[in-house]
Scaffold this motif. Structure first.
Motif, mmCIF file in Angstrom:
data_model
loop_
_atom_site.group_PDB
_atom_site.id
_atom_site.type_symbol
_atom_site.label_atom_id
_atom_site.label_comp_id
_atom_site.label_asym_id
_atom_site.label_seq_id
_atom_site.Cartn_x
_atom_site.Cartn_y
_atom_site.Cartn_z
ATOM 1 N N LEU A 42 14.960 48.715 -39.640
ATOM 2 C CA LEU A 42 15.374 47.762 -40.664
ATOM 3 C C LEU A 42 14.525 46.495 -40.584
ATOM 4 N N VAL A 43 14.242 46.049 -39.354
ATOM 5 C CA VAL A 43 13.382 44.881 -39.187
ATOM 6 C C VAL A 43 11.989 45.162 -39.740
ATOM 7 N N LEU A 44 11.474 46.385 -39.519
ATOM 8 C CA LEU A 44 10.150 46.748 -40.032
ATOM 9 C C LEU A 44 10.125 46.719 -41.556
ATOM 10 N N LEU A 45 11.162 47.292 -42.196
ATOM 11 C CA LEU A 45 11.228 47.270 -43.654
ATOM 12 C C LEU A 45 11.326 45.841 -44.191
ATOM 13 N N LEU A 46 12.126 45.024 -43.519
ATOM 14 C CA LEU A 46 12.244 43.630 -43.945
ATOM 15 C C LEU A 46 10.933 42.889 -43.767
ATOM 16 N N LEU A 47 10.200 43.210 -42.689
ATOM 17 C CA LEU A 47 8.910 42.563 -42.470
ATOM 18 C C LEU A 47 7.923 42.928 -43.577
ATOM 19 N N ILE A 48 7.907 44.213 -43.974
ATOM 20 C CA ILE A 48 7.019 44.637 -45.065
ATOM 21 C C ILE A 48 7.397 43.935 -46.364
ATOM 22 N N LEU A 91 11.995 27.004 -43.898
ATOM 23 C CA LEU A 91 12.764 28.248 -43.906
ATOM 24 C C LEU A 91 13.277 28.591 -42.512
ATOM 25 N N TYR A 92 12.437 28.382 -41.486
ATOM 26 C CA TYR A 92 12.864 28.681 -40.123
ATOM 27 C C TYR A 92 14.038 27.821 -39.698
ATOM 28 N N ARG A 93 14.032 26.565 -40.102
ATOM 29 C CA ARG A 93 15.068 25.635 -39.661
ATOM 30 C C ARG A 93 16.275 25.602 -40.587
ATOM 31 N N SER A 94 16.242 26.355 -41.667
ATOM 32 C CA SER A 94 17.385 26.370 -42.572
ATOM 33 C C SER A 94 18.470 27.291 -42.034
ATOM 34 N N PRO A 95 19.729 27.036 -42.349
ATOM 35 C CA PRO A 95 20.813 27.917 -41.883
ATOM 36 C C PRO A 95 20.686 29.334 -42.412
ATOM 37 N N VAL A 96 20.045 29.496 -43.566
ATOM 38 C CA VAL A 96 19.904 30.833 -44.140
ATOM 39 C C VAL A 96 19.052 31.714 -43.248
ATOM 40 N N SER A 97 17.985 31.150 -42.669
ATOM 41 C CA SER A 97 17.091 31.926 -41.816
ATOM 42 C C SER A 97 17.812 32.411 -40.565
ATOM 43 N N ALA A 98 18.702 31.574 -40.035
ATOM 44 C CA ALA A 98 19.425 31.968 -38.826
ATOM 45 C C ALA A 98 20.425 33.082 -39.097
ATOM 46 N N ALA A 99 20.881 33.181 -40.345
ATOM 47 C CA ALA A 99 21.920 34.156 -40.660
ATOM 48 C C ALA A 99 21.368 35.439 -41.272
ATOM 49 N N ARG A 100 20.172 35.396 -41.838
ATOM 50 C CA ARG A 100 19.649 36.555 -42.547
ATOM 51 C C ARG A 100 18.274 36.929 -42.009
ATOM 52 N N GLU A 101 18.103 38.200 -41.721
ATOM 53 C CA GLU A 101 16.859 38.681 -41.124
ATOM 54 C C GLU A 101 15.690 38.544 -42.091
ATOM 55 N N PHE A 102 15.929 38.799 -43.371
ATOM 56 C CA PHE A 102 14.833 38.742 -44.344
ATOM 57 C C PHE A 102 14.252 37.335 -44.431
ATOM 58 N N ALA A 103 15.113 36.315 -44.382
ATOM 59 C CA ALA A 103 14.622 34.945 -44.485
ATOM 60 C C ALA A 103 13.714 34.588 -43.311
ATOM 61 N N SER A 104 14.080 35.023 -42.103
ATOM 62 C CA SER A 104 13.245 34.727 -40.943
ATOM 63 C C SER A 104 11.916 35.483 -41.007
ATOM 64 N N GLN A 105 11.959 36.739 -41.490
ATOM 65 C CA GLN A 105 10.718 37.497 -41.627
ATOM 66 C C GLN A 105 9.841 36.913 -42.729
ATOM 67 N N LEU A 106 10.442 36.446 -43.808
ATOM 68 C CA LEU A 106 9.680 35.794 -44.871
ATOM 69 C C LEU A 106 9.030 34.517 -44.358
ATOM 70 N N ALA A 107 9.783 33.744 -43.586
ATOM 71 C CA ALA A 107 9.216 32.526 -42.993
ATOM 72 C C ALA A 107 8.061 32.866 -42.061
ATOM 73 N N PHE A 108 8.200 33.967 -41.323
ATOM 74 C CA PHE A 108 7.134 34.414 -40.432
ATOM 75 C C PHE A 108 5.856 34.734 -41.211
ATOM 76 N N ALA A 109 5.994 35.498 -42.317
ATOM 77 C CA ALA A 109 4.836 35.858 -43.131
ATOM 78 C C ALA A 109 4.217 34.625 -43.790
ATOM 79 N N ILE A 110 5.055 33.731 -44.305
ATOM 80 C CA ILE A 110 4.542 32.523 -44.952
ATOM 81 C C ILE A 110 3.803 31.642 -43.954
ATOM 82 N N ASN A 111 4.354 31.521 -42.747
ATOM 83 C CA ASN A 111 3.712 30.669 -41.750
ATOM 84 C C ASN A 111 2.370 31.234 -41.324
ATOM 85 N N LEU A 112 2.271 32.540 -41.137
ATOM 86 C CA LEU A 112 0.988 33.133 -40.768
ATOM 87 C C LEU A 112 -0.030 32.971 -41.890
ATOM 88 N N SER A 113 0.412 33.119 -43.133
ATOM 89 C CA SER A 113 -0.484 32.884 -44.261
ATOM 90 C C SER A 113 -0.967 31.438 -44.279
#
Length: 379
Positions: A42-48, A91-113
């Motif tokens: 599930l984490v892999l799918l969310l990361l993609i 996004l990383y510091r927002s409460p949504v990222s702490a509660a939802r896996e997709f938000a943290s993975q999206l923040a990860f992709a955005i930060n690397l970009s």
């Protein structure tokens, strides 16, 4: 309260901490339940999905700038990278990222970009030249990301980035050959002091993994240090920034000695936990093992660093370090084996001799462990 011990999983550490607090009377009742982690698939799918979303966002911003500007200049590239970094941090510091896996993975992709855009913009700003300013600037950005963001994959990437920038700075100052030795030293310092990091324990553990991977990566050029390659051909090859690493000079031996020193130190600590010293039979085996690793590491360059990471993994019960070290040992041994300028018969004899040496070492260990005193210590 006792210090946190390395080698325990998050669940085991939490359970031990709750028991300590319960004994001190600071908490009451049963340990609170922790929500189970998301399955890896599930984490892999969310990361993609997160990377696809980040790519669409990057493409939209690029297209918008191309409509406004004739071409994207250096300032616009740096601006995009800065915007992405700030957006990812929010996004990383927002409460949504702490509660939802997709938000943290999206923040990860955005930060690397954002990091890629910042690196390219700074590269263009410096006239397409990697210099002290580029390495220093990117190291500062990586350090800020590493300290401000608690997402483990992002911390691991930025830890590797910090190692790469440090190696680049050494290359700019003409001291690239010291990179393996300094990385081994930092690796040992991080893991041996990890129990004193307190609230930064998780961050220090991620940094330790980044250093372990980098200290093995920086040894890879030794696979092409002329073993099986003629000197004229080796001189004609483009080894890029890693050319100084391809010579066995005093810096290379310094790295080897530091790796052996870490192995010996961990061996002494393990002996001390059993109430033994170098004068015991087990101490003699430790010295023999260190000497054997040192002798094998001269032709099999990089082996000492891999064994050092392996011993660290065993001592701190880190399976990731053990797997990484085993794969690296196979790589360095295999690289040396295939670089030998001998026929298959001689290679077979080498393998047979190596197997006999391993069997002999196993026999010595079994013989040593079989001689125990009633109190539990060895003779």
């Amino acid at each position: 309260m006792t210090e946190p011990q390395a080698g325990y999983s998050d669940r085991e550490s939490a359970a031990r901490l709750w028991q300590e607090l319960l004994q001190l009377g600071w908490v009451k009742g049963d340990e609170p339940e922790v929500a189970p982690a998301s399955p890896w698939y599930l984490v892999l799918l969310l990361l993609i999905a997160a990377w696809m979303a980040a790519s669409f966002l990057l493409g939209f911003m690029t297209s918008l700038l191309l409509l406004v500007l004739d071409e994207i200049d250096t300032g616009a590239t740096i601006g995009i990278g800065s915007f992405y970094s700030l957006l990812g941090l929010w996004l990383y510091r927002s409460p949504v990222s702490a509660a939802r896996e997709f938000a943290s993975q999206l923040a990860f992709a955005i930060n690397l970009s954002g990091l890629i855009a910042l690196g390219w913009g700074l590269f263009e700003l410096l006239d397409m030249h990697l210099s002290v300013s580029w390495y220093g600037g990117m190291a500062l950005v990586m350090a800020l990301h590493f300290m401000l963001i608690s997402h483990t994959p992002h911390q691991f990437i930025t830890a590797l980035g910090l190692c790469a920038c440090g190696t680049g700075l050494l290359q700019e100052y003409g001291a690239l050959a010291l990179a393996p030795a300094l990385t081994v030293l930092l690796l040992a310092l991080v893991w041996l002091t990890l129990s004193h990091w307190g609230l930064q324990y998780r961050r220090g553990r991620v940094l330790g993994y980044g250093l372990a991977l980098w200290v093995l990566f920086i040894q890879l050029p030794y696979l092409f240090n002329g073993q099986g390659v003629s000197e004229q051909h080796a001189q004609g090859m483009d080894w890029s920034l890693l050319a100084p690493l391809l010579h066995h000079d005093w810096q290379w031996y310094l790295s080897l000695l530091l790796s052996l020193g870490v192995i010996l130190l961990l061996g002494l600590k393990a002996l001390a936990q059993q109430g033994l010293g170098l004068g015991s039979r087990q101490g003699a085996l430790v010295l023999m093992a260190v000497a054997g690793v040192g002798l094998l590491s001269v032709p099999m360059a990089g082996l000492a660093a891999a064994v050092c990471v392996f011993i660290l993994g065993l001592y701190f019960k880190e399976r990731g370090l053990i797997c990484l070290a085993v794969l690296s040992c196979l790589l360095f041994i295999g690289g040396y084996y295939y670089s030998l300028r001998v026929d298959l018969m001689e290679k077979s004899l080498y393998l047979a001799g190596f197997g006999a040496a391993l069997l002999g070492a196993r026999g010595l260990m079994q013989w040593s462990l079989a001689h125990k005193t009633p109190g539990g210590n060895h003779d």
